[in-house]
Scaffold this motif. Structure first.
Motif, PDB file in Angstrom:
ATOM      1  N   LYS A   1       0.831  -1.200   0.000  1.00  0.00           N
ATOM      2  CA  LYS A   1       0.000   0.000   0.000  1.00  0.00           C
ATOM      3  C   LYS A   1       0.866   1.250   0.000  1.00  0.00           C
TER       4      LYS A   1
ATOM      5  N   ASN B   1       0.379   5.588  -0.170  1.00  0.00           N
ATOM      6  CA  ASN B   1      -0.558   6.703  -0.136  1.00  0.00           C
ATOM      7  C   ASN B   1      -0.140   7.757  -1.149  1.00  0.00           C
TER       8      ASN B   1
ATOM      9  N   ALA C   1      -5.077   5.672  -1.717  1.00  0.00           N
ATOM     10  CA  ALA C   1      -4.167   4.533  -1.585  1.00  0.00           C
ATOM     11  C   ALA C   1      -4.088   3.772  -2.902  1.00  0.00           C
TER      12      ALA C   1
ATOM     13  N   TYR D   1      -1.816   0.397  -4.809  1.00  0.00           N
ATOM     14  CA  TYR D   1      -1.125  -0.831  -4.429  1.00  0.00           C
ATOM     15  C   TYR D   1      -0.171  -1.236  -5.546  1.00  0.00           C
TER      16      TYR D   1
ATOM     17  N   ARG E   1      -4.293  -5.395  -7.091  1.00  0.00           N
ATOM     18  CA  ARG E   1      -5.403  -4.761  -6.383  1.00  0.00           C
ATOM     19  C   ARG E   1      -5.647  -3.362  -6.921  1.00  0.00           C
TER      20      ARG E   1
ATOM     21  N   PRO F   1      -6.798   0.598  -6.993  1.00  0.00           N
ATOM     22  CA  PRO F   1      -6.600   1.674  -6.020  1.00  0.00           C
ATOM     23  C   PRO F   1      -7.840   1.904  -5.165  1.00  0.00           C
ATOM     24  N   ASP F   2      -7.617   2.349  -3.943  1.00  0.00           N
ATOM     25  CA  ASP F   2      -8.731   2.746  -3.072  1.00  0.00           C
ATOM     26  C   ASP F   2      -9.052   4.209  -3.351  1.00  0.00           C
TER      27      ASP F   2
ATOM     28  N   ASP G   1      -0.477   2.121  10.840  1.00  0.00           N
ATOM     29  CA  ASP G   1       0.036   1.674   9.537  1.00  0.00           C
ATOM     30  C   ASP G   1       1.552   1.582   9.496  1.00  0.00           C
TER      31      ASP G   1
END
Length: 416
Positions: A59, A61, A67, A69, A140, A142-143, A415
C-alpha cells in the motif's frame, strides 16, 4: 531400407526439436540483472510484508488519489509480467505504460528509469523473466473513487513532465562521477523521494541542472533527507567515505538510517559494490548546497525546553546520552544530526511515535532500533522532547507543537 526409415525419421525429429528448443538463459546476464534490480530497490515497493518477493500488493498513499497498491512483477503469465516482451517491459519501465496500454501512476519512478541504458534494461528483463519465481497473485485496484481512477490524464502528465531520454555522460566529468550520476538519477531513483514535487506530483528537478534536485521532500508522513551540500541539513559535513559507509551499513558518525530508508539499506545499497557506492558518494559530494534555511537561535519557550529536558532524561538519555552524541554507529547521535536540524519535523515526529524497523546488515539485525513511543508519551511530551533535542548541544531548529504531533499520530495510526 524400410527398417532404416523409422530411425531416420526419429533422428530428423530429434534434430528438429533441438533446433526449436529455446537457447539456455545467459546466467551472467541474469545475475547482472539481479544486481541492477537490487540497485534499483525494486523489492522495497513490489514486495509486501509477509508476501512473496515482487508479487506486489504494498500500500502506498498517493496525494489526491488515495491509496494505491504496487503491482505483481513476477513472471506469472496471468497476474504478473510473464507475457511481456522486452520492448513492452522497457516501455513500462521507462514510460509508465503497461502491456495493455494503460498508464501507470508516477508513484512508479519511471521518470528516473527513463535514463536507464538499453543494456541494463535487457539485463533487468532477463532477471525478472528467468531469475524470479512466478507468483500467481492478482493486482489490487486503487482505493479511490471514480473519476480519480481514470488513467488517461496520465498521458497528459507524461507529455508535460516525462523526459524520455537515456542518461548522457558529461564529457567534462570523471568516469566515477558519471557512474554515480547514472546510479543516483536513474536506477537508484533517489529523486523520487528526496526531490520536492509540484502541484501535479511531478519532481521539480530530475537531475542536478535543477536547484531543488535532492534538496529533501515530504512524502507519506516522512521527510526524505536533503542530499545536497547543505552543511546543516544536508551532506555538507559528510566525507565521501561517510556517505559510502552509510549506504553500506545504514549508519556513520553523523546519523543512522530510519523509517523508509531502512528498506533502502536492507534491500538495496548494502548489496552494491564498493566501487559503485564510492561513485555515488563522488556524485553527491559534487552537488551544491540547497534546501530550506535553518531558524535563528533563541526562539524557544523556556518552559517547553524544561519539559522536554525532563522527557528526554526519562526516555532518551540511556541511548542518546546526556550530551546528545549517542554511541555511533550503533546509537544515533542527535547533536549535529541533519535529520534533527531539518526545518520540516515530519521524520522526527514519525520515528518517535512509531519507531523504525531494524537495519539488517549481512543478515544480522541491528541491536538497538528506535522503539515506538506513541503509547507511552502524549503529544505534548513528544513535542517538548523533540523541541529540546532540536535546540540543545549546539542544535538550532524550529519548535514542534503538540498539534504537529497530533496530526501525524492521526495520519499514521497503526500503519507504520
Amino acid at each position: 531400407m524400410r527398417t532404416l526409415l523409422p530411425a531416420i525419421l526419429a533422428l530428423l525429429s530429434t534434430i528438429g526439436i533441438a533446433r526449436a528448443a529455446p537457447p539456455a538463459p545467459d546466467q551472467t546476464l541474469v545475475e547482472r540483472g539481479r544486481y541492477l534490480a537490487q540497485a534499483a530497490d525494486c523489492a522495497a515497493c513490489h514486495s509486501a510484508k509477509g508476501k512473496a518477493p515482487f508479487a506486489g500488493g504494498l500500500k502506498m498513499n498517493a496525494p489526491v488519489i488515495g491509496a494505491i497498491y504496487t503491482t505483481n512483477i513476477t513472471p506469472d503469465p496471468e497476474t504478473g509480467i510473464g507475457r511481456y516482451t522486452e520492448q513492452e517491459f522497457a516501455r513500462a519501465l521507462r514510460e509508465g505504460v503497461a502491456k495493455d496500454g494503460h498508464n501507470l501512476y508516477p508513484a512508479m519512478p519511471y521518470p528516473s528509469y527513463a535514463k536507464v541504458s538499453n543494456d541494463d534494461v535487457s539485463a533487468l528483463y532477463a532477471y525478472f523473466m528467468l531469475g524470479v519465481k512466478p507468483v500467481h497473485q492478482a493486482n489490487r485496484a486503487p482505493d479511490a473513487p471514480w473519476p480519480l481512477t481514470m488513467r488517461w490524464p496520465l498521458k497528459l502528465w507524461n507529455m508535460l513532465f516525462l523526459e524520455d531520454r537515456r542518461f548522457a555522460p558529461s564529457p567534462d566529468k570523471s568516469l566515477e562521477w558519471n557512474r554515480g550520476a547514472y546510479l543516483v538519477q536513474g536506477l537508484g531513483h533517489c529523486g523520487a523521494c528526496h526531490t520536492p514535487r509540484g502541484i501535479a506530483f511531478q519532481e521539480l528537478a530530475l537531475d542536478d541542472r535543477g536547484s531543488q534536485f535532492l534538496s529533501g521532500a515530504a512524502l507519506d508522513g516522512w521527510f526524505a533527507s536533503n542530499l545536497t551540500g547543505n552543511a546543516t541539513t544536508g551532506l555538507g559535513k559528510w566525507s565521501g567515505e561517510d556517505i559510502a559507509r552509510f549506504l553500506k551499513t545504514g549508519a556513520n558518525t553523523h546519523a543512522t538510517a530510519f523509517g523508509p530508508m531502512t528498506d533502502v539499506i536492507n534491500n538495496s545499497t548494502q548489496w552494491m559494490s564498493d566501487k559503485d557506492l564510492a561513485a555515488i558518494a563522488v556524485y553527491l559530494k559534487s552537488l551544491p548546497a540547497s534546501g530550506a534555511p535553518t531558524a535563528p537561535a533563541g526562539t524557544v519557550d523556556p518552559a517547553t525546553m524544561a519539559h522536554g529536558a525532563q522527557v528526554y532524561q526519562n526516555f532518551c538519555v540511556a541511548c542518546h546520552l546526556p550530551n546528545g552524541k549517542g554511541t555511533a554507529p550503533w546509537l544515533a547521535p542527535l547533536a549535529g544530526n541533519p535529520n534533527v536540524l531539518e526545518p520540516n519535523p515530519l521524520s522526527l515526529i514519525n520515528v518517535t511515535l512509531n519507531g523504525t524497523p531494524a537495519l539488517v546488515i549481512d543478515g544480522i539485525p541491528a541491536p538497538y532500533p528506535m522503539p515506538a513511543h506513541r503509547h507511552a508519551l502524549s503529544d505534548a511530551d513528544i513535542a517538548a522532547a523533540l523541541t529540546f533535542t532540536r535546540n540543545s548541544w549546539g542544535n538550532h531548529a524550529p519548535a514542534i507543537t503538540a498539534n504537529d504531533v497530533t496530526k501525524l499520530r492521526q495520519q499514521t495510526g497503526n500503519d507504520q
